[in-house]
Design a protein around this motif. Structure first.
Motif, mmCIF file in Angstrom:
data_model
loop_
_atom_site.group_PDB
_atom_site.id
_atom_site.type_symbol
_atom_site.label_atom_id
_atom_site.label_comp_id
_atom_site.label_asym_id
_atom_site.label_seq_id
_atom_site.Cartn_x
_atom_site.Cartn_y
_atom_site.Cartn_z
ATOM 1 N N TYR A 67 0.835 -1.278 -0.040
ATOM 2 C CA TYR A 67 -0.176 -0.084 -0.045
ATOM 3 C C TYR A 67 0.802 1.292 0.007
ATOM 4 O O TYR A 67 2.034 1.128 0.499
ATOM 5 N N ILE A 68 0.269 2.499 -0.491
ATOM 6 C CA ILE A 68 0.914 3.643 -0.395
ATOM 7 C C ILE A 68 0.773 3.980 0.970
ATOM 8 O O ILE A 68 -0.068 3.544 1.964
ATOM 9 N N PRO A 69 1.975 4.879 1.642
ATOM 10 C CA PRO A 69 1.677 5.234 2.948
ATOM 11 C C PRO A 69 0.626 6.279 3.433
ATOM 12 O O PRO A 69 0.205 5.990 4.726
ATOM 13 N N GLU A 70 -0.233 6.715 2.639
ATOM 14 C CA GLU A 70 -1.340 7.375 2.850
ATOM 15 C C GLU A 70 -2.559 6.612 2.727
ATOM 16 O O GLU A 70 -3.714 7.231 2.559
ATOM 17 N N VAL A 71 -2.524 5.283 2.840
ATOM 18 C CA VAL A 71 -3.628 4.344 2.698
ATOM 19 C C VAL A 71 -5.006 4.794 3.242
ATOM 20 O O VAL A 71 -6.027 5.104 2.953
ATOM 21 N N LEU A 72 -4.610 5.079 4.724
ATOM 22 C CA LEU A 72 -5.947 5.273 5.452
ATOM 23 C C LEU A 72 -6.706 6.685 5.033
ATOM 24 O O LEU A 72 -7.857 6.608 5.275
ATOM 25 N N GLY A 81 -16.344 -0.569 -2.562
ATOM 26 C CA GLY A 81 -16.237 -1.659 -3.457
ATOM 27 C C GLY A 81 -15.082 -2.741 -3.298
ATOM 28 O O GLY A 81 -15.164 -3.789 -3.709
ATOM 29 N N HIS A 82 -14.063 -2.248 -2.518
ATOM 30 C CA HIS A 82 -12.789 -2.958 -2.181
ATOM 31 C C HIS A 82 -13.519 -4.399 -1.332
ATOM 32 O O HIS A 82 -13.250 -5.465 -1.918
ATOM 33 N N ILE A 83 -14.095 -4.021 -0.274
ATOM 34 C CA ILE A 83 -14.754 -5.037 0.815
ATOM 35 C C ILE A 83 -15.600 -5.757 0.033
ATOM 36 O O ILE A 83 -15.950 -6.973 0.138
ATOM 37 N N THR A 110 0.852 -1.525 5.869
ATOM 38 C CA THR A 110 1.947 -1.184 4.654
ATOM 39 C C THR A 110 1.624 -2.176 3.458
ATOM 40 O O THR A 110 1.889 -2.064 2.618
ATOM 41 N N GLY A 111 0.444 -2.940 3.777
ATOM 42 C CA GLY A 111 -0.072 -3.957 2.756
ATOM 43 C C GLY A 111 -1.198 -4.710 3.344
ATOM 44 O O GLY A 111 -1.948 -4.452 4.170
ATOM 45 N N PRO A 130 -10.920 -1.878 -6.793
ATOM 46 C CA PRO A 130 -10.841 -0.567 -6.667
ATOM 47 C C PRO A 130 -9.669 0.011 -6.083
ATOM 48 O O PRO A 130 -9.046 1.172 -6.827
ATOM 49 N N TYR A 131 -9.046 -0.480 -5.115
ATOM 50 C CA TYR A 131 -7.664 0.003 -4.744
ATOM 51 C C TYR A 131 -6.661 -0.069 -5.625
ATOM 52 O O TYR A 131 -5.637 0.956 -5.653
ATOM 53 N N VAL A 132 -6.475 -1.077 -6.545
ATOM 54 C CA VAL A 132 -5.572 -1.218 -7.578
ATOM 55 C C VAL A 132 -5.851 0.048 -8.705
ATOM 56 O O VAL A 132 -5.010 0.632 -8.852
ATOM 57 N N GLU A 133 -7.256 0.132 -9.121
ATOM 58 C CA GLU A 133 -7.516 1.212 -10.034
ATOM 59 C C GLU A 133 -7.011 2.637 -9.449
ATOM 60 O O GLU A 133 -6.538 3.537 -10.261
ATOM 61 N N ALA A 134 -7.339 2.874 -8.299
ATOM 62 C CA ALA A 134 -7.078 4.024 -7.609
ATOM 63 C C ALA A 134 -5.736 4.348 -7.273
ATOM 64 O O ALA A 134 -5.362 5.511 -6.721
ATOM 65 N N GLY A 135 -4.573 3.679 -7.453
ATOM 66 C CA GLY A 135 -3.165 3.618 -6.971
ATOM 67 C C GLY A 135 -3.043 3.506 -5.574
ATOM 68 O O GLY A 135 -1.812 3.773 -4.827
ATOM 69 N N ILE A 136 -3.842 2.955 -4.817
ATOM 70 C CA ILE A 136 -3.613 2.613 -3.342
ATOM 71 C C ILE A 136 -2.590 1.369 -3.197
ATOM 72 O O ILE A 136 -2.046 1.660 -2.433
#
Length: 152
Positions: A67-72, A81-83, A110-111, A130-136
């Motif tokens: 994950y990106i550091p700003e995931v939260l 959508g992810h869940i 972190t992941g 959606p997390y992948v598409e959004a760059g998370i």
């Protein structure tokens, strides 16, 4: 994938005859042969002995996300959508479990780790998440996992 020595032992029976079969039975079980033991009985006992002690559990597939550091802060609009996708795959019996991961005592993950029953389901999740598409998700890997021990 099941691992069993029964095929190997069956071939040994065919090649070496009853004497080797009797030796293998004694070696594998530690028991003496009764005088009336027949080849088919020996083969059955060895197959049972090896199958029950050497069978691997089901092959599963572990998906690891970075994950990106700003995931939260950034996941909010995409979380439902992810869940939801995970719940669909779980209802189909394809996703067994999953959730965020990171160092012990983490405040920010972190992941994430997910366990799937087949590789194709893991790939579908990555493709549609959606997390992948959004760059998370900055990276991912899928690992084959042969489960040897599992609480029943």
């Amino acid at each position: 994938k099941l691992f069993s020595l029964s095929l190997t032992m069956t071939l040994a029976f065919a090649l070496a005859g009853r004497a080797l079969s009797a030796f293998a039975f004694v070696a594998s079980t530690g028991r003496k042969l009764p005088s009336s033991t027949h080849l088919s009985h020996i083969r059955t006992q060895i197959t049972r002995s090896y199958s029950s002690t050497t069978t691997l559990g089901a092959t599963q597939f572990v998906l690891h996300y970075d994950y990106i550091p700003e995931v939260l802060e950034k996941r909010g609009p995409y979380r439902e959508g992810h869940i939801g996708l995970l719940k669909e795959l779980a209802a189909e019996g394809k996703c067994l479990l999953g959730g965020p991961s990171g160092p012990v005592g983490m405040e920010v993950p972190t992941g994430a780790l997910f366990v799937f029953t087949d590789e194709e389901s893991a790939k579908i999740f990555v493709k549609d998440d959606p997390y992948v598409e959004a760059g998370i998700v900055t990276g991912h890997s899928i690992t084959e996992w042969n489960v040897v021990i599992e609480k029943e």
